[in-house]
Design an enzyme around this catalytic site. Structure first.
Site, mmCIF file in Angstrom:
data_model
loop_
_atom_site.group_PDB
_atom_site.id
_atom_site.type_symbol
_atom_site.label_atom_id
_atom_site.label_comp_id
_atom_site.label_asym_id
_atom_site.label_seq_id
_atom_site.Cartn_x
_atom_site.Cartn_y
_atom_site.Cartn_z
ATOM 1 N N TYR A 13 -19.262 -0.264 30.701
ATOM 2 C CA TYR A 13 -18.406 -0.981 31.650
ATOM 3 C C TYR A 13 -17.137 -1.467 30.945
ATOM 4 C CZ TYR A 13 -22.298 -0.885 34.906
ATOM 5 O OH TYR A 13 -23.289 -0.463 35.752
ATOM 6 N N ASN A 48 -18.114 1.450 44.932
ATOM 7 C CA ASN A 48 -17.673 2.840 44.960
ATOM 8 C C ASN A 48 -18.151 3.505 46.260
ATOM 9 O OD1 ASN A 48 -17.187 5.580 44.532
ATOM 10 N ND2 ASN A 48 -18.626 5.758 42.830
ATOM 11 N N CYS A 52 -20.267 7.123 39.260
ATOM 12 C CA CYS A 52 -20.519 5.804 38.678
ATOM 13 C C CYS A 52 -21.842 5.774 37.910
ATOM 14 C CB CYS A 52 -20.458 4.713 39.740
ATOM 15 S SG CYS A 52 -21.433 5.020 41.204
ATOM 16 N N HIS A 53 -22.705 6.772 38.129
ATOM 17 C CA HIS A 53 -23.948 6.828 37.359
ATOM 18 C C HIS A 53 -23.683 7.074 35.873
ATOM 19 C CE1 HIS A 53 -23.239 11.000 38.793
ATOM 20 N NE2 HIS A 53 -23.717 11.355 37.621
ATOM 21 N N GLU A 104 -27.602 16.010 34.256
ATOM 22 C CA GLU A 104 -26.362 16.347 33.556
ATOM 23 C C GLU A 104 -26.561 16.527 32.058
ATOM 24 O OE1 GLU A 104 -23.396 13.449 34.571
ATOM 25 O OE2 GLU A 104 -23.393 14.051 36.670
#
Length: 169
Positions: A106, A129, A137-138, A164
Protein backbone atom coordinates in the site's frame (compact mmCIF):
# COMPACT_ATOMS: atom_id res chain seq x y z
CA UNK A 1 -25.64 7.26 -19.20
CA UNK A 2 -27.08 3.75 -19.38
CA UNK A 3 -25.19 0.86 -17.77
CA UNK A 4 -25.97 -2.72 -18.69
CA UNK A 5 -25.67 -5.20 -15.84
CA UNK A 6 -24.81 -8.80 -16.64
CA UNK A 7 -23.42 -11.88 -14.92
CA UNK A 8 -20.41 -13.99 -15.80
CA UNK A 9 -19.37 -17.27 -14.16
CA UNK A 10 -15.75 -17.48 -13.10
CA UNK A 11 -13.49 -19.72 -11.00
CA UNK A 12 -13.83 -17.21 -8.14
CA UNK A 13 -17.63 -17.16 -8.28
CA UNK A 14 -20.18 -15.24 -10.24
CA UNK A 15 -19.12 -11.77 -11.32
CA UNK A 16 -21.72 -9.06 -11.83
CA UNK A 17 -20.53 -6.65 -14.49
CA UNK A 18 -21.64 -3.14 -15.41
CA UNK A 19 -20.78 -1.89 -18.90
CA UNK A 20 -21.60 1.30 -20.77
CA UNK A 21 -23.17 1.62 -24.22
CA UNK A 22 -19.70 1.59 -25.81
CA UNK A 23 -18.95 -1.81 -24.27
CA UNK A 24 -16.50 -0.46 -21.69
CA UNK A 25 -16.40 -2.06 -18.28
CA UNK A 26 -17.49 0.32 -15.50
CA UNK A 27 -18.00 -2.05 -12.59
CA UNK A 28 -17.31 -5.55 -11.25
CA UNK A 29 -18.99 -7.01 -8.21
CA UNK A 30 -18.70 -10.43 -6.63
CA UNK A 31 -22.08 -12.15 -6.62
CA UNK A 32 -24.19 -9.00 -6.63
CA UNK A 33 -23.97 -5.43 -5.47
CA UNK A 34 -23.02 -3.89 -8.81
CA UNK A 35 -26.26 -1.93 -9.02
CA UNK A 36 -25.68 -0.23 -5.66
CA UNK A 37 -22.01 0.42 -6.41
CA UNK A 38 -22.82 1.94 -9.79
CA UNK A 39 -25.44 4.24 -8.23
CA UNK A 40 -22.74 5.43 -5.83
CA UNK A 41 -20.11 5.98 -8.55
CA UNK A 42 -22.48 7.22 -11.27
CA UNK A 43 -25.43 8.95 -9.54
CA UNK A 44 -28.54 9.12 -11.68
CA UNK A 45 -27.34 6.43 -14.08
CA UNK A 46 -29.98 4.26 -15.72
CA UNK A 47 -29.39 0.53 -15.30
CA UNK A 48 -30.73 -2.28 -17.47
CA UNK A 49 -30.12 -6.03 -17.61
CA UNK A 50 -28.45 -7.42 -20.69
CA UNK A 51 -25.54 -9.32 -22.17
CA UNK A 52 -21.87 -8.87 -21.36
CA UNK A 53 -20.10 -7.14 -24.26
CA UNK A 54 -17.99 -9.61 -26.25
CA UNK A 55 -14.61 -7.94 -25.59
CA UNK A 56 -15.24 -7.87 -21.82
CA UNK A 57 -16.52 -11.47 -21.70
CA UNK A 58 -13.72 -12.82 -23.88
CA UNK A 59 -11.07 -10.89 -21.95
CA UNK A 60 -12.19 -12.19 -18.58
CA UNK A 61 -12.62 -15.74 -19.86
CA UNK A 62 -9.12 -15.66 -21.39
CA UNK A 63 -7.63 -14.32 -18.14
CA UNK A 64 -9.25 -17.06 -16.07
CA UNK A 65 -8.08 -19.64 -18.66
CA UNK A 66 -4.47 -18.54 -18.09
CA UNK A 67 -3.87 -15.66 -20.53
CA UNK A 68 -2.77 -13.16 -17.88
CA UNK A 69 -2.26 -10.37 -20.43
CA UNK A 70 -5.96 -10.55 -21.36
CA UNK A 71 -6.89 -8.05 -18.63
CA UNK A 72 -4.99 -5.41 -20.61
CA UNK A 73 -7.32 -5.94 -23.57
CA UNK A 74 -10.54 -5.34 -21.67
CA UNK A 75 -11.95 -1.89 -22.42
CA UNK A 76 -12.79 0.06 -19.27
CA UNK A 77 -13.52 3.62 -18.28
CA UNK A 78 -13.86 5.77 -15.20
CA UNK A 79 -15.14 8.78 -17.17
CA UNK A 80 -18.03 10.42 -15.37
CA UNK A 81 -17.48 8.55 -12.10
CA UNK A 82 -17.81 10.54 -8.88
CA UNK A 83 -14.19 9.72 -8.06
CA UNK A 84 -12.89 9.98 -11.65
CA UNK A 85 -10.38 12.63 -10.62
CA UNK A 86 -8.08 13.05 -7.66
CA UNK A 87 -6.22 10.62 -5.44
CA UNK A 88 -8.64 7.67 -5.72
CA UNK A 89 -8.63 7.77 -9.50
CA UNK A 90 -4.84 8.00 -9.59
CA UNK A 91 -4.66 4.89 -7.42
CA UNK A 92 -7.17 3.06 -9.62
CA UNK A 93 -5.32 3.96 -12.81
CA UNK A 94 -1.97 2.97 -11.27
CA UNK A 95 -3.35 -0.53 -10.67
CA UNK A 96 -3.34 -1.06 -14.43
CA UNK A 97 0.46 -0.63 -14.36
CA UNK A 98 1.15 -3.44 -11.85
CA UNK A 99 1.94 -6.55 -13.92
CA UNK A 100 0.46 -9.99 -13.23
CA UNK A 101 2.42 -11.98 -10.68
CA UNK A 102 3.83 -8.86 -9.03
CA UNK A 103 2.68 -7.54 -5.68
CA UNK A 104 3.33 -4.11 -4.21
CA UNK A 105 2.58 -2.65 -0.80
CA UNK A 106 0.00 0.00 0.00
CA UNK A 107 2.91 2.34 0.77
CA UNK A 108 4.46 1.67 -2.63
CA UNK A 109 1.11 2.37 -4.29
CA UNK A 110 0.88 5.69 -2.45
CA UNK A 111 4.41 6.58 -3.65
CA UNK A 112 3.54 5.65 -7.24
CA UNK A 113 0.67 8.13 -7.26
CA UNK A 114 2.76 10.93 -5.75
CA UNK A 115 1.58 10.72 -2.13
CA UNK A 116 4.33 9.02 -0.10
CA UNK A 117 3.10 8.34 3.39
CA UNK A 118 -0.52 7.92 2.29
CA UNK A 119 -0.61 4.12 2.50
CA UNK A 120 -3.83 4.13 4.52
CA UNK A 121 -5.53 6.45 2.03
CA UNK A 122 -4.36 4.17 -0.79
CA UNK A 123 -6.06 1.31 1.04
CA UNK A 124 -9.30 3.26 1.22
CA UNK A 125 -9.08 4.02 -2.51
CA UNK A 126 -8.42 0.37 -3.31
CA UNK A 127 -11.43 -0.65 -1.24
CA UNK A 128 -13.60 1.58 -3.45
CA UNK A 129 -12.12 0.27 -6.72
CA UNK A 130 -15.18 -0.16 -8.98
CA UNK A 131 -13.39 -2.58 -11.35
CA UNK A 132 -11.62 -5.18 -9.19
CA UNK A 133 -9.86 -8.04 -10.99
CA UNK A 134 -9.38 -5.89 -14.14
CA UNK A 135 -7.91 -2.98 -12.14
CA UNK A 136 -6.01 -5.53 -10.10
CA UNK A 137 -6.22 -4.36 -6.49
CA UNK A 138 -5.53 -7.97 -5.49
CA UNK A 139 -1.87 -7.24 -6.36
CA UNK A 140 -1.55 -4.81 -3.43
CA UNK A 141 -0.56 -6.39 -0.12
CA UNK A 142 0.55 -5.31 3.33
CA UNK A 143 4.06 -3.93 3.85
CA UNK A 144 5.15 -7.33 5.20
CA UNK A 145 3.54 -9.19 2.28
CA UNK A 146 0.47 -10.09 4.32
CA UNK A 147 -2.78 -10.76 2.50
CA UNK A 148 -4.93 -7.91 3.72
CA UNK A 149 -7.98 -6.20 2.33
CA UNK A 150 -9.93 -7.27 -0.73
CA UNK A 151 -13.59 -6.52 -1.28
CA UNK A 152 -14.15 -9.97 -2.73
CA UNK A 153 -12.63 -11.69 0.29
CA UNK A 154 -9.13 -12.92 1.02
CA UNK A 155 -9.85 -16.36 -0.48
CA UNK A 156 -10.50 -14.71 -3.87
CA UNK A 157 -7.41 -12.51 -3.52
CA UNK A 158 -5.29 -15.58 -2.75
CA UNK A 159 -6.78 -17.47 -5.72
CA UNK A 160 -6.09 -14.56 -8.11
CA UNK A 161 -2.50 -14.16 -6.94
CA UNK A 162 -1.82 -17.90 -7.20
CA UNK A 163 -3.43 -17.90 -10.65
CA UNK A 164 -0.95 -15.18 -11.65
CA UNK A 165 2.00 -17.06 -10.17
CA UNK A 166 2.71 -14.49 -7.47
CA UNK A 167 4.94 -15.58 -4.64
CA UNK A 168 2.88 -15.79 -1.47
CA UNK A 169 4.34 -15.60 2.01
Amino acid sequence: MILTLSALSSPIGELELACDADGRLRGVSFGGGASRAMRREYPGVEQVRGETPQAVREGLEAYFAGDLSALNRIPWSLDGAVAADGFQARVWRALAEVPPGVTISYGEMAKRVGEPGAAQAAGVALNRNPIPVVLACHRVVGADGAMVGFGGGLERKTWLLRHEGALLI
